[in-house]
Scaffold this active site. Sequence first.
Site, PDB file in Angstrom:
ATOM      1  N   LYS A 186       6.702   2.225 -11.921  1.00  0.00           N
ATOM      2  CA  LYS A 186       7.951   1.467 -11.923  1.00  0.00           C
ATOM      3  C   LYS A 186       8.573   1.423 -13.326  1.00  0.00           C
ATOM      4  O   LYS A 186       7.931   1.782 -14.306  1.00  0.00           O
ATOM      5  CB  LYS A 186       7.694   0.063 -11.368  1.00  0.00           C
TER       6      LYS A 186
HETATM    7  C1  LIG Z   1       6.443  -0.384  -5.237  1.00  0.00           C
HETATM    8  C2  LIG Z   1       7.115  -1.165  -4.170  1.00  0.00           C
HETATM    9  C3  LIG Z   1       6.573  -2.351  -3.652  1.00  0.00           C
HETATM   10  C4  LIG Z   1       5.181  -2.785  -3.960  1.00  0.00           C
HETATM   11  O1  LIG Z   1       4.932  -3.002  -5.299  1.00  0.00           O
HETATM   12  P1  LIG Z   1       3.430  -3.280  -5.758  1.00  0.00           P
HETATM   13  O2  LIG Z   1       3.591  -3.868  -7.115  1.00  0.00           O
HETATM   14  O3  LIG Z   1       2.734  -1.952  -5.759  1.00  0.00           O
HETATM   15  O4  LIG Z   1       2.831  -4.223  -4.796  1.00  0.00           O
HETATM   16  C5  LIG Z   1       7.326  -3.094  -2.773  1.00  0.00           C
HETATM   17  N1  LIG Z   1       8.539  -2.706  -2.378  1.00  0.00           N
HETATM   18  C6  LIG Z   1       9.088  -1.551  -2.816  1.00  0.00           C
HETATM   19  C7  LIG Z   1      10.456  -1.179  -2.359  1.00  0.00           C
HETATM   20  C8  LIG Z   1       8.374  -0.735  -3.701  1.00  0.00           C
HETATM   21  O5  LIG Z   1       8.892   0.435  -4.113  1.00  0.00           O
END
Ligand SMILES: *Cc1c(COP(=O)(O)O)cnc(C)c1O
Length: 391
Positions: A186
């Site tokens: 991210k």
């Molecule tokens: C990455 C992601 C999540 C989950 O994030 P985590 O921190 O891995 O739990 C939730 N929603 C979307 C749209 C994502 O891309």
Amino acid sequence: MQAYEKFINYALPYWDDTEIEGITDTIRSNWWSRGPKTAAFEERFAKSVGAKYAIAMNSCTAGLHIALMAHGIGEGDEVIVPDITFCASANTVIHAGARPILVDILEETGLIDPAAIEAAITPKTKAIVPVHYSGQACDMEAIERIAKEHNLVIIEDAAHAVYTTYKGTPIGGLGHTASFSFYATKNLATSEGGMLTTDNEEVANKARVLSLHGMSRNAWNRYAKGGSWFYEVEYAGYKYNMTDLQASLGLAQMDKLEKMQAIRDKYAKFYDKVIDGIEGIEHLKTMDYGRHAWHLYGIKIDETKLNINRDKFIEELTALNIGTSVHFIPVHLHPLYRESFGYKQGDFPHAEHYFSQILSIPLYPSMTEGEINYVAEALQFLAAKYAKCCG
Ligand SMILES: *Cc1c(COP(=O)(O)O)cnc(C)c1O
């Protein structure tokens, strides 16, 4: 065309010595779980988005689950979720004991369609989970109007939305409860991690307690001098807290967020310009109502213009040493959602058509100019190779 000299990953973290120093410092501090750095990261994050409260979690998924629970959503309730999202947006509704109601998206952007939200509302509907897909805000004015009219809670899946704004306000600062992700790929990464933001004091207090075993407030500090050994368990809570090791990465990443985003923005604009000149490949539409965080750069392969489909296009890019990903497989096509909720092929035509065309190409701040130029040239090369006609 020659394959690139090394594999270009579709996403990588961006770091320097400050992340290493942050981790080392935390190890030496002996605060290996939640401690002062997590508290500092929460405070800094809350301020940066303009939220009253921020509670650090071990993932965005944990934050979404806790947000739903803290808003009292559970058994017998329905929660509206877009069909094009990561499974966690819908799975967490099930964790909370409620029923996910999937709705179709807008193909230009991949964002939830407000008209589809409105059409899916029943007397059981309690909440909407807009996903700021790819780093671009949903049409929040339309969603807020619907929520107000039907007395619904908005819980934003802000996994892609660190740095995103809507009409000048950062996501997290719009007055709703939101959950951000700091997963390794991210825009701001803490290896694993997330942040729940809210302006609602009651939700904030409940979320903090629920994320640490349901123990009464400030139990995390019980081993420090001045902390109390006494705590009471108020709920069957979860173990969802962030650690100072993660927060030390988060603090170092916040220092370079502007710099990282400037590179994403520059590369995205370069891709846009190149793709505007390619017949048969399209990029997603950028809305003018906010700042795009460019978490993902999505392109669509148009089979009416090219003799190649999305799957084969991915294989061609892989052969050239270019990594890609697909965001996302429509939630309703996963076995769980077909078998437990009766969804089937054909239920969401826009999401299905979108899914058949879309792929994400590499875009991240540690990409070199050489890499970004090569990816752009590869798109031009493949579109020419598979062109249906000669014009
Ligand atoms: C990455 C992601 C999540 C989950 O994030 P985590 O921190 O891995 O739990 C939730 N929603 C979307 C749209 C994502 O891309």
